[in-house]
Structure formats: C-alpha cells, structure tokens
Enzyme design. Sequence first.
Site, PDB file in Angstrom:
ATOM      1  N   HIS A 170       0.833  -1.216   0.000  1.00 13.11           N
ATOM      2  CA  HIS A 170       0.000   0.000   0.000  1.00 13.11           C
ATOM      3  C   HIS A 170       0.865   1.263   0.000  1.00 13.11           C
ATOM      4  CE1 HIS A 170      -3.368  -2.668   0.984  1.00 13.11           C
ATOM      5  NE2 HIS A 170      -2.577  -3.195   1.905  1.00 13.11           N
ATOM      6  N   SER A 299      16.534  15.518 -20.614  1.00 13.43           N
ATOM      7  CA  SER A 299      15.550  16.595 -20.663  1.00 13.43           C
ATOM      8  C   SER A 299      16.121  17.726 -21.489  1.00 13.43           C
ATOM      9  CB  SER A 299      15.235  17.092 -19.242  1.00 13.43           C
ATOM     10  OG  SER A 299      14.530  18.323 -19.288  1.00 13.43           O
TER      11      SER A 299
END
Length: 459
Positions: A170, A299
């Site tokens: 979780h 990038s």
Amino acid sequence: MNFSAISALSPLDGRYATKLAKLRPVMSEQGYMQRRVQVEVAWFIALSDCGFTEFKPLSPGARTYLLGLVKHFSEADGEAIKAIEKVTNHDVKAVEYWIKSKFEARPELLAAEEFVHFACTSEDINNTSHALQLKAGRDQVLLPALDTVIAKLREMAHGFAEVPMLSRTHGQTASPTTVGKEIANVVVRLVAARDKIANIKLMGKMNGAVGNFNAHLSAWPEFDWEGFSRKVIETPEPLGLGLTFQPYSIQIEPHDYMAELFDAVARTNTILIDWSRDVWGYVSLGYFKQRLREGEVGSSTMPHKVNPIDFENAEGNLGLANALLKHLSEKLPISRWQRDLTDSTVLRNMGVALGYALLAYQSLNTGLGKLEINEAAIAADLDASWEVLAEPIQTVMRRFGLPQPYEQLKKFTRGEPMTRELMQGFIAKLDLPEAEKTRLLAMTPGSYIGKAAELAKRV
C-alpha cells in the site's frame, strides 16, 4: 511505392523498423505470400503420392524445384503475385496463377498444373499460412526475445538474492525482502506464462468450402480425404506443414487457438507491465542507478536528468500490443454462419500486435542492461524503517504468552518515528527468555528477510 523511415505511417515500419528486422520476413505480407506458396506446394506434392491414375508421383527433380520456390521466395516473387492480383482481384488465386506460371518449360509440372489448389477453398490456404506465420513468429522471434528478458531477470535474481530491501505494501513500509526475491517473483510468473505461449497447438484445416470435403469427394469418392488432409497438415516441414489437424470447421478454421495464443501473449505482457512500473519506481527511489550513455539527453531543459525511458517505452508498447491482442482474441473466433470476411483484415494485423510486444521485450532488455544497484540507498531506507520489526517482536511475544502483544506494538509504533534505540529499549523491557531477547536485539531491518535469499536463488 517506397517509404522512408520518416514517411512510413506506422512507427513499426518507420522509427522502429530496424528493431523488427527478424519479425518482418515472417509476419509481413511477403511472409504471408511465401507461406501460401508453401501450403500450395505441400498439397500439390502430397497429391502426387496418392496413387491417382491422373496424377503420377512427381520426380525427385520436380519436388526439389517446387520446394525451391518456397525456400528462395523473394520480394520480387511477391511483387509478381501482387501484379497478378491486380487482374484477379483475388490474392489466393494470384498465388495459384503465379505457381502455375513457374511450370512453363517443365512438361512434367505443366501436365499436372490443374492439381495446384485442387479441391481447396482459399481459406484452406489462408488458415494454414497464418498458422505457419504464427509458428515462425512465436518460435523464431517472440520466444527467443522473451527468453532473453527471463534470462537477464534470473541473473539479477541470483546476483541480488542477498541484498536486503524494504518492502512497500500500500506504499507504506512493510516486512523486508531482498532485491533478488522481488525479481524472482517476476521470473516465476514469466516462466509459467512463457510455457503457456510455447505449448499452444497451432491448428490448420484443409477440408474445403464449408468443412465437409464436398469437392474432394466429388472427384474421388472412395479416397480418405480426411486422413490425407491430416497427413499434409501434421507431417513436419518442408513436405508437410508441421501443424495440428483441425477436424471440424466451417469455411474458416475457428481461430480458437489464435485467441488462446494471443491471450497468453497478453497475459505475459501484463506481467511485464507490472514489472516495468515496479522497476520504474525502484529507479525513482534511487534503488537502481542507470548506466550513462555518452551524448544521451534526459531533458531539453534539465541537464541533470537520466530518465528510465526504456521501461516507459516498454510499458507503452506492451499496452499497445495488448489492446490489439485483446481485439484479435475477442473478434477472430466469431464468424457469421459459415463465413464472413471480418476476420480477413483483422488477421493482417497479427504482426502489428506481435511487433509492439517484441519492441517492448527489446526495450526491457536494454533497460535491464543499464541498471546498477545502489546498495547504499537501499540500506539507508532500511535503516530509517525500524518500525518493520514490530512484526517479529509481537510474533515472539505471542509465542511466549505475553499480554496483548499486537496492541502493545501498535500503540508503541503506529505513526511514530522509530529508531534502533527506541526499538531495542522496548525489547529490553520484555519478559522474555534471555536467548530470545538477545536474538531480537540482534535483529535489524536488513537481517529480517525470512527465506527471501533462498527463494531468490531457487528460480
């Protein structure tokens, strides 16, 4: 009409063309044509051995020549068939006429030319050709690429078997594992999925216009046409097709095996989507570094970036593959009455679906090859997560009958920052046998891995 890499409509034949060089000869239209020729030739040669007065057994030279048409089938041969198709407006008939054109100046073959495509419907040729394409695509291209991924993951599972790692259930800190064990989980799933792909029987039918051998029996009513068809389909290549005989069909083979195959590939791809996302997350956490490539840019504006592009590329292409595979498996087994043509155009996209899967396997293999484990980052995460030892402490407390062990640890640890000192201070106050207390005090998040290392080495 010729296309360049930047004018092709599909990226499979443009941007990614070189990466699919092994698949293209198998799953392209040229590959389809070649296998149509293969089926026609196998049927023709087998007919000559049936003992019919009207069709004597072919000479060794004629057989060699015919098999050579298949073995040496070229792009020029494909273009010649396409030229015939412009006149016939029928692709299978164009293949038949092309084969007959190759009988000129060969009296033995010319005399028997009407036994080319004898008693066959187009789908007798098409369904077996598709099965041959899938057999070659699966066995020669797809499975070897998948095996490369599995082999790399197995190597990593063994190599990192003893590297402890924090689990996250979780998204929250959970009982530790090892890097190798988490990769081993993927290996076991992939091996099972891979075996399902490999073990699916590829079917073929050659039983005429509606599956009843009508035309065959009109010519030779006493002949065992079903046995003959089975022999042609199941005899290994090159004299047969090396497929599994389909005894019941309408005009088309039912395509149920195709649906099973495509579903099996899609299931495999789903496992790899799961892994692609997980390894992307581990890179994001810093558990893995990526080996740098000179000149590569992450990038256009942020010079520091080294993006996990191979895993992102894999995830995207696996999704595309599965979208197509799902449609193929849902649509192909459906045909109105004894035949409709909705399967024909869909079947021409089998190679597209498998092409995206192959691209993804290649991207995964490239990405896995770039990974370098960052044990320092993994260890730091573990050392900041002493709360995970609440589980073994409360379990030992249960063994020795201490009151409300779960509740005590819940109150002590939940939502609170835990350190070695706090956790060991809690252990020191417990009314446990000294040997057990000593064992718990020696435990760290990095040592609390259960059988993870053993399980990782077992795959």
